[in-house]
Design an enzyme around this catalytic site. Sequence first.
Site, PDB file in Angstrom:
ATOM      1  N   THR A 122       0.828  -1.206   0.000  1.00 46.41           N
ATOM      2  CA  THR A 122       0.000   0.000   0.000  1.00 46.41           C
ATOM      3  C   THR A 122       0.859   1.252   0.000  1.00 46.41           C
ATOM      4  OG1 THR A 122      -1.749  -1.141   1.210  1.00 46.41           O
ATOM      5  CG2 THR A 122      -1.769   1.257   1.280  1.00 46.41           C
ATOM      6  N   TYR A 145     -12.764  -4.339  -3.934  1.00 40.58           N
ATOM      7  CA  TYR A 145     -13.840  -3.850  -4.810  1.00 40.58           C
ATOM      8  C   TYR A 145     -14.852  -4.931  -5.145  1.00 40.58           C
ATOM      9  CZ  TYR A 145     -16.509  -1.381  -8.305  1.00 40.58           C
ATOM     10  OH  TYR A 145     -17.549  -0.814  -8.995  1.00 40.58           O
ATOM     11  N   TYR A 196      -2.974 -10.428   3.463  1.00 48.25           N
ATOM     12  CA  TYR A 196      -3.004  -9.018   3.854  1.00 48.25           C
ATOM     13  C   TYR A 196      -4.449  -8.601   4.044  1.00 48.25           C
ATOM     14  CZ  TYR A 196      -1.966  -3.943   3.409  1.00 48.25           C
ATOM     15  OH  TYR A 196      -1.846  -2.583   3.599  1.00 48.25           O
ATOM     16  N   ARG A 227      -9.447  -0.255   3.405  1.00 46.45           N
ATOM     17  CA  ARG A 227      -9.118   0.063   2.020  1.00 46.45           C
ATOM     18  C   ARG A 227      -9.825  -0.855   1.022  1.00 46.45           C
ATOM     19  NH1 ARG A 227      -4.703   3.435   0.859  1.00 46.45           N
ATOM     20  NH2 ARG A 227      -3.521   4.118   2.682  1.00 46.45           N
ATOM     21  N   LYS A 260      -0.746 -10.362   7.522  1.00 42.42           N
ATOM     22  CA  LYS A 260      -0.557  -8.981   7.951  1.00 42.42           C
ATOM     23  C   LYS A 260      -1.918  -8.451   8.350  1.00 42.42           C
ATOM     24  CE  LYS A 260       0.665  -4.318   6.442  1.00 42.42           C
ATOM     25  NZ  LYS A 260       1.070  -3.442   5.314  1.00 42.42           N
ATOM     26  N   ILE A 278       4.818  -5.005   9.850  1.00 43.86           N
ATOM     27  CA  ILE A 278       5.080  -4.486   8.504  1.00 43.86           C
ATOM     28  C   ILE A 278       4.694  -3.021   8.582  1.00 43.86           C
ATOM     29  CG2 ILE A 278       4.510  -4.638   6.058  1.00 43.86           C
ATOM     30  CD1 ILE A 278       4.019  -7.628   6.476  1.00 43.86           C
TER      31      ILE A 278
END
Length: 298
Positions: free
Chosen positions: A50, A113, A139, A144, A167, A209
């Site tokens: 990201t 999405y 992840y 997001r 993560k 991370i």
Amino acid sequence: MNKPVRTFSGSLVALVTPFTPAGGVDFDMLDRLVDFHLQNGTDGIVALGTTAETPTMTDDEKTAVASRVIERVGGSIPVIVGAGSNNTAHAAALAQHYEKLGADGLLVVTPYYNKANKSGMLAHFRTIADGVNIPILLYNVPSRTGCNLQPATCAALGKHPRIAAVKEASGNIGQIVEVAALAGDCLAIYSGNDDHIVPVLSMGGSGCISVLSNVVPREAQTLCDRFFAGDVAGAAALQCQLLPLVNALFSEVNPIPVNAALAAMGFGKGGVRLPLTPMEDSRRTVLLEEMKRLGVLA
């Protein structure tokens, strides 16, 4: 089942992608950033995540960045490369490509999405993992992506021999505890939020991370080292000391502030690609004051 990922433990930097004033990738600055982390004890580098503004990059740019980072590191620390996409076939192809480039592991985000139900999540990650021979790090960043990787899904995915870690950037400590309870024996857990490093480590986490590590790599690495050495109080104290800087680094959409911070440190001009725009002056002032407080800037 126990699949420890000890080579990935500690402070892993979520590396920025530096851009030139004209908007291209600044490879000379990328080299300087990698060297900065090698000199300051960062335990591993995560490229094309990201913080790297990966959604704005072409596949050719991503290949060039991944190749450059892997070459510059030269095997001295692990390099994990982001291979996420909401198109499963594309993500699988990227994963195989980055493995051939020499990546030590792959960071794969949930399918944003279009999202997916549980069966779709399982099929997405298993399809990607089936095509490679290096560890996959799941992840989860629902703020997001619009979808949340549930603890039970993590536990099911953890049974795959190459799905080794997650993560966790949900910001939900209760959920992270549940992941540890259901999947802690088969998935390493990394903090994906810099204000949650010590809490995640306290649940058996393997490290972080980190966006913060771009600016204060030595301190982020020290925080993890203190915890793993049994100095939990010292790690917690450092987490609290760094919190105002963390807050400043997330006062606008990541990675706008961290690029501004690096520019103040002499690493590039702080440019970001649209739809991101430069940091607002008032917030930038607060960020620079926090950096001065910690001795990052004079």
